[in-house]
Write a protein that holds these residues in place. Structure first.
Motif, short mmCIF file in Angstrom:
data_model
loop_
_atom_site.label_atom_id
_atom_site.label_comp_id
_atom_site.label_asym_id
_atom_site.label_seq_id
_atom_site.Cartn_x
_atom_site.Cartn_y
_atom_site.Cartn_z
N HIS A 346 -8.16 -3.88 -8.01
CA HIS A 346 -8.61 -5.15 -8.59
C HIS A 346 -7.42 -6.04 -8.91
N LEU A 347 -6.31 -5.44 -9.30
CA LEU A 347 -5.08 -6.22 -9.51
C LEU A 347 -4.73 -6.98 -8.23
N MET A 348 -4.83 -6.31 -7.10
CA MET A 348 -4.47 -6.94 -5.83
C MET A 348 -5.46 -8.04 -5.45
N THR A 349 -6.75 -7.73 -5.46
CA THR A 349 -7.73 -8.76 -5.07
C THR A 349 -7.69 -9.93 -6.04
N LEU A 488 -3.53 -23.21 -0.42
CA LEU A 488 -4.91 -22.90 -0.81
C LEU A 488 -5.65 -22.20 0.34
N ILE A 489 -5.49 -22.71 1.53
CA ILE A 489 -6.16 -22.11 2.69
C ILE A 489 -5.64 -20.70 2.94
N LEU A 490 -4.32 -20.54 2.84
CA LEU A 490 -3.73 -19.22 3.09
C LEU A 490 -4.14 -18.20 2.03
N LEU A 491 -4.32 -18.64 0.79
CA LEU A 491 -4.78 -17.72 -0.26
C LEU A 491 -6.28 -17.44 -0.15
N ALA A 492 -7.03 -18.37 0.41
CA ALA A 492 -8.47 -18.17 0.57
C ALA A 492 -8.77 -17.05 1.57
N ILE A 493 -7.90 -16.87 2.54
CA ILE A 493 -8.14 -15.84 3.57
C ILE A 493 -8.18 -14.44 2.97
N PRO A 494 -7.12 -13.98 2.24
CA PRO A 494 -7.24 -12.66 1.62
C PRO A 494 -8.31 -12.59 0.53
N ILE A 498 -9.55 -9.24 2.21
CA ILE A 498 -8.68 -8.11 1.87
C ILE A 498 -9.44 -6.98 1.19
N GLY A 499 -10.51 -7.31 0.47
CA GLY A 499 -11.30 -6.27 -0.19
C GLY A 499 -11.94 -5.32 0.80
N ALA A 500 -12.59 -5.88 1.81
CA ALA A 500 -13.25 -5.04 2.80
C ALA A 500 -12.25 -4.21 3.60
N ILE A 501 -11.07 -4.77 3.85
CA ILE A 501 -10.06 -4.05 4.61
C ILE A 501 -9.48 -2.89 3.82
N ALA A 502 -9.22 -3.12 2.53
CA ALA A 502 -8.44 -2.15 1.74
C ALA A 502 -9.27 -1.19 0.92
#
Length: 666
Positions: A346-349, A488-494, A498-502
């Motif tokens: 959760h820290l990461m997401t 903003l766009i680059l942060l919106a991607i993860p 990133i949750g589903a991947i990790a």
């Protein structure tokens, strides 16, 4: 030093080099050779090098390559060597990527946000130094270096929160952050001292190797486990850095700093230090159920009651700040439930979608000609389409929308609290469950008031901008420049993927093997693993769970209250006078601290001054000794008559006295 891979040194020290060049040679301190443009290029290049290097380290770590070694010996105490070194494992590598990637986005964003600020070079120097400090914290392999990084992020946060040092509110805010963190850090250094005293080493691996022996020790003069006392002391440090109740009071006021640093402090660096530290010390916390119970209860209080405060905030940044407090409480609940990997997940997401929300708030402030009051916004969706869609993505991830990153971490925290047998877990479960509705409500209250509904741009009678100046709010809102919207766009991607991947490797795979330790008596993660069948099935299952419908209820309630029937919030406010005042005064915690804690300290200090300084030191020791010398001199001078027979008489009396003494002694 030669045994340390050069890549680790480059990652750690590249931001420091950038900070030194921009700070020493761009601010007039040692000259003004580095221009504004040069300052941002130098610091961005340093952080970019660290970010790319961190990705390489993460890749190598996932392939099984780890490192634990000394950089140099800092001091020798008897036969104990106190060393500076690096520990690079999966936990460290993940933190390095999060810290450097979010910091890189903040650096780029700052070019647009701070373009007219006279302290431009100084700001870039500070945020690059902040990045270096956090890297030293997460890469440390011993408690001394951990403490160095811990204090360094605190010091730089003081400089950044008070960046506009001519504003009284900024000075008050940075002093408040500094002092509150000193309270937590006092507990932190006590915990480190206890472990050093009983283990005889500051090195993580050597301390953890003695965990069973440490668990058998009692705290002197009590029946308490020494390890329980040490872990609670360590967590008090985390309560300060990660803003847990009651040491949370500094974080909302830190909004006095520029928006980019709000994103950096609250998303990826300082406030996550406490969460990282507890996860790193999992081999010790696992051996004390009492310490875990303390952790989970504090986290539950923070998650729920700080969320309530977000409901009534009208400053766009403060709403997001209280969201940070609440989400840090969620992470702490996971730590207390022995679900350390979920807390770190959760820290990461959270780092990505919260950085997105803060930077999105800054973009709104720019577009609104520096108005920060959400009551005087509205309808920005058609004026700021990129900010709108990215802010919506961040908000949806924050409330735990299925398939977005925040969903996978937040949902697992709720399940971990429900499955945990740690004392206090029942309260924690209901707190985080109710918190789902609260989070959805205040998040979409903010979203609807800013991006939808009636345009209220020119209705603010007393607005001020983020720089503390009066601001004109007329004119049409505008989309921010690309240097602001691209991050903003680059942060919106993860924030989306990133949750589903990790989720599978970080929670139920071997990503944290031999890094995070969970005792067999705390089987929460094993129980959750039995019900996990992949990210897709987990996301689909969410539509029949209570948290999902609580989130929907929060969104719908916010929509109805603030778009369909805005008279309802006003009516509730009028009828709930005491409750509103309680929330508006932040549970009177600031008043308590100022009148009781600070006031008590002033009274105690005044007493020490009157009794100790004025009466004892000045009155008795200084003036008293002077009076005594004067009295002795006044008596003695009567014997200095100048007549020889007086001196002869005194000599005879003295000889007789000495003879009498010797006779009596025989």
């Amino acid at each position: 030093m030669s045994s340390v891979p050069k890549l680790y040194l480059i990652i750690a020290f590249a931001p420091l080099v950038g900070a030194m060049l921009a700070g020493l040679f761009g601010t007039g301190f040692l000259g003004s050779w580095v221009s504004r443009r040069g300052a941002h290029w130098i610091t961005i290049l340093g952080v970019l090098i660290s970010a790319l290097g961190s990705l390489v380290v993460l890749k190598n770590t996932m392939a099984g390559e780890t490192f634990n070694g000394s950089l140099y010996t800092w001091s020798t105490i008897g036969n104990i060597n106190v060393e500076i070194g690096f520990l690079v494992d999966s936990l460290t590598a993940m933190m390095m990527v999060v810290v450097t990637s979010v910091s890189l986005m903040v650096h780029i964003y700052t070019i647009g946000y701070m373009k007219d600020d006279p302290g431009y070079q100084r700001f870039f120097s500070y945020i690059s130094l902040f990045t270096f400090s956090m890297l030293m914290l997460v890469m440390s392999n011993n408690m001394l270096q951990l403490f160095f990084g811990w204090e360094a992020v605190g010091l730089v946060s003081y400089l950044l929160i008070g960046f506009w040092y001519k504003r009284p509110t900024a000075i008050f805010a940075n002093m408040k952050a500094f002092l509150v963190n000193r309270v937590g850090d006092f507990g932190f250094i006590l915990g480190i001292g206890l472990l050093f005293a009983y283990a005889g080493t500051l090195n993580y691996a050597e301390v953890f190797a003695q965990s069973d022996n440490l668990a058998a020790q009692l705290f002197p003069g009590t029946e308490w486990m020494m390890l329980t006392v040490a872990c609670i002391c360590l967590f008090i440090g985390a309560m300060g850095k990660s803003a847990q109740f009651p040491l949370h009071v500094w974080l909302p006021d830190s909004m006095e700093g520029p928006t980019p640093i709000s994103a950096l402090i609250h998303a990826a660096t300082m406030v996550t230090a406490g969460i990282f530290m507890v996860a790193r010390f999992s081999p010790l916390f696992e051996l004390s159920t009492t310490a875990l119970s303390f952790v989970i209860v504090i986290g539950a209080i923070t998650a729920l009651f700080m969320g309530f405060l977000g409901i009534i905030q009208n400053d766009v940044k403060r709403v997001v700040a209280y969201s940070t407090l609440s989400q840090l409480g969620y992470m702490t609940v996971a730590l207390g439930a022995s679900a350390y990997s979920i807390a770190v997940f959760h820290l990461m997401t959270h780092a990505f979608f919260k950085a997105l929300l803060f930077l999105g708030a800054g973009s709104v402030i720019i577009g609104m000609h520096h108005n920060q009051d959400i009551r005087y916004m509205g309808g920005l969706r058609k004026y700021m389409p990129i900010t709108w869609i990215t802010f919506l993505i961040g908000s949806l991830s924050l409330i735990g929308t299925p398939f977005l990153s925040g969903f996978y971490s937040k949902e697992h925290i709720i399940e971990a609290a429900k499955a945990s047998a740690i004392p206090g877990a029942g309260f924690a479960y209901w707190a985080v469950l109710i918190g789902v509705f609260v989070t959805a409500f205040y998040s979409f209250r903010l979203y609807f008031l800013v991006f939808h509904g009636k345009e209220r741009f020119d209705e603010n009678p007393d607005a001020h901008d983020d720089h503390g100046h009066d601001a004109y709010h007329g004119g049409t809102p505008h989309e921010s420049p690309a240097v602001v919207t691209v991050p903003l766009i680059l942060l919106a991607i993860p924030s989306v993927i990133i949750g589903a991947i990790a989720v599978a490797p970080m929670l139920f795979g071997d990503f944290f093997n031999d890094v995070i330790f969970v005792s067999d008596v705390h089987p929460v993660m094993a129980q959750l693993a039995e019900h996990f069948h992949g990210w897709a099935a987990y996301g689909l299952h969410a539509f029949v769970t209570l948290p999902f419908w609580l989130a929907v209820a929060g969104v719908v309630t916010a929509w109805y209250f603030y778009l369909v029937n805005p008279a309802i919030p006003a009516a509730i406010k009028a009828r709930a006078g005491f409750l509103y005042r309680l929330l508006d005064n932040k549970y009177y915690m600031d008043a308590f601290n100022e009148k009781v804690i600070a006031g008590g300290a002033r009274r105690i200090g005044g007493s020490f001054w009157k009794i100790g300084d004025r009466s004892l030191i000045d009155g008795l020791m200084v003036n008293g000794s002077a009076r005594l010398v004067g009295w002795v001199a006044g008596v003695v001078r009567h014997f200095q008559s100048g007549y020889i027979y007086h001196y002869a008489f005194a000599m005879i009396i003295g000889i007789m006295a000495l003879i009498s003494i010797f006779v009596l002694m025989d």
